[in-house]
Design an enzyme around this catalytic site. Sequence first.
Site, PDB file in Angstrom:
ATOM      1  N   ASP A  31     -14.600   7.134  -6.728  1.00  0.00           N
ATOM      2  CA  ASP A  31     -14.553   5.704  -7.007  1.00  0.00           C
ATOM      3  C   ASP A  31     -14.592   5.465  -8.519  1.00  0.00           C
ATOM      4  O   ASP A  31     -15.344   6.125  -9.232  1.00  0.00           O
ATOM      5  CB  ASP A  31     -15.744   5.012  -6.328  1.00  0.00           C
ATOM      6  N   ASN A  88     -16.869  -1.298   4.492  1.00  0.00           N
ATOM      7  CA  ASN A  88     -17.052  -2.735   4.300  1.00  0.00           C
ATOM      8  C   ASN A  88     -15.871  -3.449   4.937  1.00  0.00           C
ATOM      9  O   ASN A  88     -14.718  -3.100   4.653  1.00  0.00           O
ATOM     10  CB  ASN A  88     -17.106  -3.073   2.806  1.00  0.00           C
ATOM     11  N   VAL A  97     -10.790  -4.270  -1.381  1.00  0.00           N
ATOM     12  CA  VAL A  97      -9.478  -3.609  -1.310  1.00  0.00           C
ATOM     13  C   VAL A  97      -9.071  -3.565   0.163  1.00  0.00           C
ATOM     14  O   VAL A  97      -9.786  -2.978   0.990  1.00  0.00           O
ATOM     15  CB  VAL A  97      -9.517  -2.185  -1.901  1.00  0.00           C
ATOM     16  N   HIS A 101     -11.036   1.998   4.034  1.00  0.00           N
ATOM     17  CA  HIS A 101     -11.637   3.137   3.327  1.00  0.00           C
ATOM     18  C   HIS A 101     -13.111   3.227   3.691  1.00  0.00           C
ATOM     19  O   HIS A 101     -13.730   2.247   4.099  1.00  0.00           O
ATOM     20  CB  HIS A 101     -11.461   2.996   1.807  1.00  0.00           C
ATOM     21  N   HIS A 103     -16.794   4.633   2.127  1.00  0.00           N
ATOM     22  CA  HIS A 103     -17.519   5.077   0.937  1.00  0.00           C
ATOM     23  C   HIS A 103     -18.448   6.219   1.323  1.00  0.00           C
ATOM     24  O   HIS A 103     -19.247   6.080   2.264  1.00  0.00           O
ATOM     25  CB  HIS A 103     -18.378   3.941   0.386  1.00  0.00           C
TER      26      HIS A 103
END
Length: 115
Positions: A31, A88, A97, A101, A103
């Site tokens: 990230d 998220n 975004v 994805h 994290h």
Amino acid sequence: MVNSCIFCKIVAGEIPAKIAYQDDLLIAFHDVHPQAPHHLLLVPRKHIATTLDLDASDAPMLARVFSAAAQLSRELGFAEEGFRLVNNCNRRGGQVVWHLHFHLLGGRDMTWPPG
Ligand code: AMP
């Protein structure tokens, strides 16, 4: 590929990223604004906007997210001390975004509940 999607551009190699893992279904990269000593994003190669857009055909990719997270956490040395793997979804979930994805955060104590 969605032309306006920054993660599609990373998948396509059109913009740089520090790639830590890749296979036929996923890539993982560091990230740019890390929230922990280790902060990687696990991203499907296929454009999927949010968790709500997944379907049953994505099950192999989702299984790969967990095996890749385990592999990365071992390689980077934070598997045994522990880590967090989170997604998220949409505005209140903190998504900014719109390409699915996960994290992978490690290297510090995580708090609960999350902010
Ligand atoms: P989320 O809030 O779950 O949508 O998380 C998006 C994440 O993508 C944030 O942690 C950003 O720091 C990260 N990010 C955005 N652009 C890039 C990029 N070009 N390379 C790496 N990480 C990025």
